[in-house]
Structure formats: structure tokens, C-alpha cells
Design a protein around this motif. Structure first.
Motif, PDB file in Angstrom:
ATOM      1  N   UNK A 103       0.804  -1.226   0.000  1.00  0.00           N
ATOM      2  CA  UNK A 103       0.000   0.000   0.000  1.00  0.00           C
ATOM      3  C   UNK A 103       0.837   1.277   0.000  1.00  0.00           C
ATOM      4  N   UNK A 104       1.966   1.281   0.708  1.00  0.00           N
ATOM      5  CA  UNK A 104       2.773   2.489   0.786  1.00  0.00           C
ATOM      6  C   UNK A 104       3.453   2.783  -0.560  1.00  0.00           C
ATOM      7  N   UNK A 105       3.994   1.773  -1.202  1.00  0.00           N
ATOM      8  CA  UNK A 105       4.611   1.960  -2.525  1.00  0.00           C
ATOM      9  C   UNK A 105       3.578   2.409  -3.548  1.00  0.00           C
ATOM     10  N   UNK A 106       2.390   1.812  -3.488  1.00  0.00           N
ATOM     11  CA  UNK A 106       1.328   2.182  -4.425  1.00  0.00           C
ATOM     12  C   UNK A 106       0.898   3.641  -4.220  1.00  0.00           C
ATOM     13  N   UNK A 107       0.787   4.052  -2.963  1.00  0.00           N
ATOM     14  CA  UNK A 107       0.434   5.441  -2.666  1.00  0.00           C
ATOM     15  C   UNK A 107       1.479   6.382  -3.251  1.00  0.00           C
ATOM     16  N   UNK A 108       2.739   6.070  -3.053  1.00  0.00           N
ATOM     17  CA  UNK A 108       3.838   6.884  -3.556  1.00  0.00           C
ATOM     18  C   UNK A 108       3.782   6.992  -5.082  1.00  0.00           C
ATOM     19  N   UNK A 109       3.520   5.875  -5.756  1.00  0.00           N
ATOM     20  CA  UNK A 109       3.427   5.880  -7.217  1.00  0.00           C
ATOM     21  C   UNK A 109       2.230   6.700  -7.695  1.00  0.00           C
ATOM     22  N   UNK A 110       1.076   6.493  -7.089  1.00  0.00           N
ATOM     23  CA  UNK A 110      -0.139   7.190  -7.515  1.00  0.00           C
ATOM     24  C   UNK A 110      -0.046   8.698  -7.320  1.00  0.00           C
ATOM     25  N   UNK A 111       0.682   9.130  -6.323  1.00  0.00           N
ATOM     26  CA  UNK A 111       0.795  10.561  -6.046  1.00  0.00           C
ATOM     27  C   UNK A 111       2.010  11.196  -6.721  1.00  0.00           C
ATOM     28  N   UNK A 112       2.769  10.401  -7.485  1.00  0.00           N
ATOM     29  CA  UNK A 112       3.932  10.931  -8.189  1.00  0.00           C
ATOM     30  C   UNK A 112       5.077  11.328  -7.279  1.00  0.00           C
ATOM     31  N   UNK A 170       7.462   9.212  -6.178  1.00  0.00           N
ATOM     32  CA  UNK A 170       8.577   8.271  -6.236  1.00  0.00           C
ATOM     33  C   UNK A 170       9.821   8.948  -6.813  1.00  0.00           C
ATOM     34  N   UNK A 171      10.960   8.385  -6.494  1.00  0.00           N
ATOM     35  CA  UNK A 171      12.237   8.902  -6.957  1.00  0.00           C
ATOM     36  C   UNK A 171      12.876   7.892  -7.880  1.00  0.00           C
ATOM     37  N   UNK A 172      13.335   8.342  -9.023  1.00  0.00           N
ATOM     38  CA  UNK A 172      14.006   7.461  -9.960  1.00  0.00           C
ATOM     39  C   UNK A 172      15.487   7.843  -9.997  1.00  0.00           C
ATOM     40  N   UNK A 173      16.339   6.872  -9.731  1.00  0.00           N
ATOM     41  CA  UNK A 173      17.778   7.107  -9.752  1.00  0.00           C
ATOM     42  C   UNK A 173      18.224   7.504 -11.157  1.00  0.00           C
ATOM     43  N   UNK A 174      19.182   8.408 -11.237  1.00  0.00           N
ATOM     44  CA  UNK A 174      19.726   8.816 -12.521  1.00  0.00           C
ATOM     45  C   UNK A 174      19.010   9.999 -13.133  1.00  0.00           C
TER      46      UNK A 174
END
Length: 93
Positions: free
Chosen positions: A77-86, A88-92
Motif C-alpha cells: 500500500x505504501x509503494x502504491x500510494x507513492x506511485x499514484x501521487x507521483x 517516487x524517486x528514480x535514480x539517474x
């Protein structure tokens, strides 16, 4: 939520706590008939999935729009929340 179905008072409490918004994407949800196909229909969501041993207790339940509830899959649920709200951090980048 068991054979008796979800308790209406739990929905009411969650609706108030969440300001009527989806716990993942934060859109304003609609109160609909249980079999509604609307993407913004209010549904009960187990934060820790029952398939993964999540309990059927009030502290493991939130309200989610139908779109998020059906789209989450096996993501926690926490990862999904982070993805849905934009958030998340992408390396590089």
C-alpha cells in the motif's frame, strides 16, 4: 469484511477521516451502489492484503476509489500510494 458485509458506521468514520478522498490518489470519491463500475466509486480496501495475511480489522481498512482498488495488484500500500501521487524517486534523474 465478512459475511455480514461492511458496517456502515466504519465507512462513515473512514469517509470523514479521509475527507471523502481515495487513500491512494486523493480524488473525491462517489458513494455508489456496491456493484458500480465507476472508477471513482468508493470501495473498502485492505491496506495489508488479505492474500498476504492482512487482517479484517478496522485499522487495516481504508476507502479507495474503484480504479485504485482494482489497479493496486500485489504492490504494498505504501509503494502504491507513492506511485499514484507521483512522489517516487528514480535514480539517474
Amino acid at each position: 469484511m465478512g459475511k455480514g458485509g461492511p458496517r456502515p458506521e466504519l465507512r462513515t468514520i473512514l469517509r470523514e477521516k479521509q475527507d471523502g478522498r481515495c487513500c491512494y490518489c486523493r480524488i473525491k470519491m462517489r458513494i455508489c451502489f456496491p456493484n458500480s463500475r465507476r472508477p471513482d466509486a468508493e470501495t473498502l480496501e485492505h491496506l495489508d492484503r488479505r492474500a498476504d495475511g492482512g487482517r479484517n480489522a478496522p485499522d487495516n481498512i481504508a476507502l479507495a476509489c474503484r480504479d485504485c482498488n482494482t489497479g493496486r495488484g500485489s504492490i504494498d500500500w505504501l509503494s502504491y500510494t507513492t506511485l499514484k501521487r507521483g512522489e517516487h524517486y528514480e535514480a539517474g534523474r
